[in-house]
Write a protein that holds these residues in place. Structure first.
Motif, short mmCIF file in Angstrom:
data_model
loop_
_atom_site.label_atom_id
_atom_site.label_comp_id
_atom_site.label_asym_id
_atom_site.label_seq_id
_atom_site.Cartn_x
_atom_site.Cartn_y
_atom_site.Cartn_z
N ILE A 1 0.86 -1.19 0.00
CA ILE A 1 0.00 0.00 0.00
C ILE A 1 0.90 1.24 0.00
O ILE A 1 1.79 1.37 0.84
N LYS A 2 0.63 2.11 -0.96
CA LYS A 2 1.31 3.41 -1.01
C LYS A 2 0.31 4.47 -0.61
O LYS A 2 -0.75 4.58 -1.23
N GLY A 3 0.61 5.26 0.41
CA GLY A 3 -0.36 6.23 0.91
C GLY A 3 0.22 7.62 1.06
O GLY A 3 1.44 7.82 1.11
N THR A 4 -0.67 8.60 1.11
CA THR A 4 -0.27 9.98 1.41
C THR A 4 -1.27 10.59 2.39
O THR A 4 -2.47 10.32 2.34
N ASN A 5 -0.74 11.38 3.30
CA ASN A 5 -1.55 12.24 4.15
C ASN A 5 -0.78 13.54 4.28
O ASN A 5 -0.22 13.87 5.31
N ARG A 6 -0.73 14.28 3.15
CA ARG A 6 0.04 15.52 3.08
C ARG A 6 -0.86 16.68 3.49
O ARG A 6 -1.98 16.80 3.01
N GLY A 7 -0.34 17.52 4.37
CA GLY A 7 -1.16 18.61 4.88
C GLY A 7 -0.49 19.96 4.76
O GLY A 7 0.67 20.07 4.35
N THR A 8 -1.23 21.00 5.12
CA THR A 8 -0.66 22.34 5.22
C THR A 8 -0.04 22.51 6.61
O THR A 8 -0.35 21.78 7.55
N VAL B 1 -3.60 7.39 8.02
CA VAL B 1 -3.49 6.41 6.94
C VAL B 1 -2.85 5.11 7.42
O VAL B 1 -3.16 4.04 6.91
N MET B 2 -1.98 5.18 8.43
CA MET B 2 -1.45 3.94 8.98
C MET B 2 -2.56 3.11 9.61
O MET B 2 -2.56 1.88 9.51
N ASP B 3 -3.53 3.78 10.23
CA ASP B 3 -4.68 3.04 10.75
C ASP B 3 -5.42 2.35 9.61
O ASP B 3 -5.84 1.19 9.75
N LEU B 4 -5.57 3.04 8.48
CA LEU B 4 -6.24 2.42 7.33
C LEU B 4 -5.43 1.23 6.82
O LEU B 4 -6.00 0.18 6.46
N MET B 5 -4.12 1.37 6.77
CA MET B 5 -3.28 0.26 6.33
C MET B 5 -3.41 -0.93 7.26
O MET B 5 -3.52 -2.08 6.81
N ASN B 6 -3.39 -0.68 8.56
CA ASN B 6 -3.60 -1.76 9.54
C ASN B 6 -4.94 -2.44 9.33
O ASN B 6 -5.07 -3.67 9.38
N TRP B 7 -5.96 -1.62 9.10
CA TRP B 7 -7.34 -2.09 8.95
C TRP B 7 -7.48 -2.92 7.68
O TRP B 7 -8.10 -3.99 7.68
N LEU C 1 4.37 5.68 3.25
CA LEU C 1 3.45 6.77 3.50
C LEU C 1 4.18 8.10 3.55
O LEU C 1 5.18 8.25 4.27
N ASP C 2 3.68 9.07 2.78
CA ASP C 2 4.18 10.46 2.82
C ASP C 2 3.34 11.21 3.85
O ASP C 2 2.13 11.38 3.69
N PRO D 1 -5.78 24.50 -2.28
CA PRO D 1 -7.19 24.75 -1.99
C PRO D 1 -7.66 24.31 -0.61
O PRO D 1 -8.61 24.85 -0.07
N THR D 2 -7.04 23.30 -0.04
CA THR D 2 -7.51 22.79 1.25
C THR D 2 -6.34 22.30 2.08
O THR D 2 -5.18 22.43 1.68
N TRP D 3 -6.63 21.73 3.22
CA TRP D 3 -5.57 21.39 4.17
C TRP D 3 -4.66 20.28 3.68
O TRP D 3 -3.50 20.19 4.08
N GLY D 4 -5.15 19.36 2.83
CA GLY D 4 -4.30 18.27 2.42
C GLY D 4 -5.04 17.16 1.72
O GLY D 4 -6.06 17.39 1.06
N ASP D 5 -4.53 15.93 1.88
CA ASP D 5 -5.15 14.81 1.17
C ASP D 5 -5.08 13.53 2.00
O ASP D 5 -4.35 13.43 2.98
N VAL D 6 -5.86 12.54 1.57
CA VAL D 6 -5.83 11.19 2.11
C VAL D 6 -5.95 10.26 0.92
O VAL D 6 -7.03 10.11 0.34
N THR D 7 -4.84 9.63 0.52
CA THR D 7 -4.88 8.73 -0.64
C THR D 7 -4.20 7.41 -0.32
O THR D 7 -3.32 7.34 0.54
N MET D 8 -4.61 6.38 -1.06
CA MET D 8 -3.93 5.08 -0.98
C MET D 8 -3.98 4.42 -2.35
O MET D 8 -4.99 4.51 -3.05
N GLU D 9 -2.91 3.75 -2.70
CA GLU D 9 -2.90 2.84 -3.83
C GLU D 9 -2.65 1.46 -3.27
O GLU D 9 -1.57 1.18 -2.74
N ILE D 10 -3.67 0.61 -3.34
CA ILE D 10 -3.62 -0.71 -2.70
C ILE D 10 -3.34 -1.74 -3.78
O ILE D 10 -4.14 -1.95 -4.69
N ILE D 11 -2.19 -2.38 -3.69
CA ILE D 11 -1.73 -3.32 -4.71
C ILE D 11 -1.97 -4.74 -4.22
O ILE D 11 -1.47 -5.13 -3.15
N GLY D 12 -2.73 -5.49 -5.00
CA GLY D 12 -3.03 -6.87 -4.65
C GLY D 12 -2.50 -7.85 -5.67
O GLY D 12 -1.99 -7.46 -6.72
N THR D 13 -2.64 -9.12 -5.38
CA THR D 13 -2.16 -10.16 -6.29
C THR D 13 -3.02 -10.28 -7.54
O THR D 13 -2.60 -10.86 -8.53
#
Length: 328
Positions: free
Chosen positions: A148-155, A179-185, A226-227, A237-249
């Motif tokens: 999983i590649k994730g970002t939670n970049r903020g201002t 996002v680490m919680d999402l990865m764990n989940w 995770l960034d 435009p806003t405080w930041g982002d919450v993204t994930m690219e989830i790579i599966g088999t």
């Protein structure tokens, strides 16, 4: 109707205002009072709503309430949670749950010993894109998760967030946990190895880091990166982002948690603006907390969940000090 009596402790964290309005919107909730050592932070709310105000949170805990929502500076999370547990109050605590593993374990123990529930405020689990992606993973649509590649970049938050005596850390602690919680989940596994980088790259004379990258290895063999940087500049435009690219088999899922928005470009405003039209993740999280307590069920995001994600960030700081991966 059986109502849950709730008090709010500290509006130091801006999320408190969203949680406040979410609580007010629920007919099954009686919002009893607000405690905050700085009355100026909550004057606007007290002027609009007939609520009791307490300078000392202990006075609110002595009132007839069932639960509290804590949005204080990070360094006070453990103290307030433990005191609330001793008074028999359930707790919803803002992230990160704590600033050391030891104090988070003490928070969990206090709640268990006093038979109250502790929930960590991770509203990103209620983002529409996240919910849909979780169902797809559970249905086996992308097979087993490989990475999983994730970002939670903020201002840049400024204020107490950049004072290590109050925050306990910088961007790596502040923005790893969601996002680490999402990865764990999503993986259903626990992080076993952490390697991180963090520094003050975007702002001068900081006592904390404003840029970070954290790499993890899960017990089931999956990897995550995770960034966590406060890298969004003022014109963003806003405080930041919450993204994930989830790579599966068997496939890949891309998640943009904050994509439910309209874009406005105005010369008068001087920058682009995003107007969110989508689901309110904070409202869903608050509703889930309230419903769990009223029904006598376990809260959906536990204190253990909060500890697991924050422990990764704290291990990241150890990794930086040692210059190598560290084991959890």
């Amino acid at each position: 109707m059986n109502k849950l009596k709730v008090g709010m402790i500290s509006f130091a964290h801006g999320h408190a205002f969203s949680y406040f309005h979410a609580l007010l919107s629920l007919p099954e909730v009686e919002l009893v009072g607000i405690a905050d050592p700085l009355k100026s932070r909550v004057d606007s709310l007290l002027n609009q709503h007939p609520l009791s105000y307490y300078e000392d949170y202990r006075e609110l805990l002595a009132a007839d309430i069932d639960a509290v929502v804590i949005c204080s500076e990070n360094v006070y999370h453990a103290e307030i949670t433990i005191e609330a547990a001793k008074r028999g109050k359930h707790v919803l605590c803002e992230k990160p749950l704590g600033i050391t593993t030891e104090e988070m374990q003490a928070m969990l123990s206090a709640c268990q010993e006093n038979n109250v529930q502790l929930m960590t405020a991770f509203p990103c689990r209620y983002l529409a894109a996240v919910v849909q992606a979780k169902k797809a993973v559970e249905n086996g649509e992308i097979g087993e998760i490989v990475a999983i590649k994730g970002t939670n970049r903020g201002t840049f938050p400024g204020g107490w967030f950049v004072d290590p005596k109050l925050s306990g850390g910088g961007a790596l602690l502040d923005h790893t946990v969601h996002v680490m919680d999402l990865m764990n989940w999503f993986t259903g596994s626990q992080v076993k190895e952490v390697y991180a980088y963090a520094a003050a790259l975007f702002h001068e004379n900081l006592e904390v880091d404003d840029a970070g990258m954290i790499h993890v290895k899960f017990a089931n063999g999956a990897f995550g990166v995770l960034d966590t940087s406060w890298s969004r500049t003022a014109p963003f435009p806003t405080w930041g982002d919450v993204t994930m690219e989830i790579i599966g088999t068997k496939g890949v899922i891309s998640v943009d948690g904050l994509a439910q928005k309209n874009e406005l470009y105005s010369s008068a405003a001087g920058k682009g603006q995003w107007d969110y039209w989508g689901d309110n993740m904070d409202a869903y999280m608050i509703q889930a907390f309230v419903q769990a307590l009223l029904s006598g069920e376990a809260v959906p995001i536990s204190g253990e969940d909060g500890l697991r994600s924050a422990a990764v960030a704290l291990a990241g700081y150890r990794s930086i000090q040692e210059g190598q991966p560290v084991l959890l």
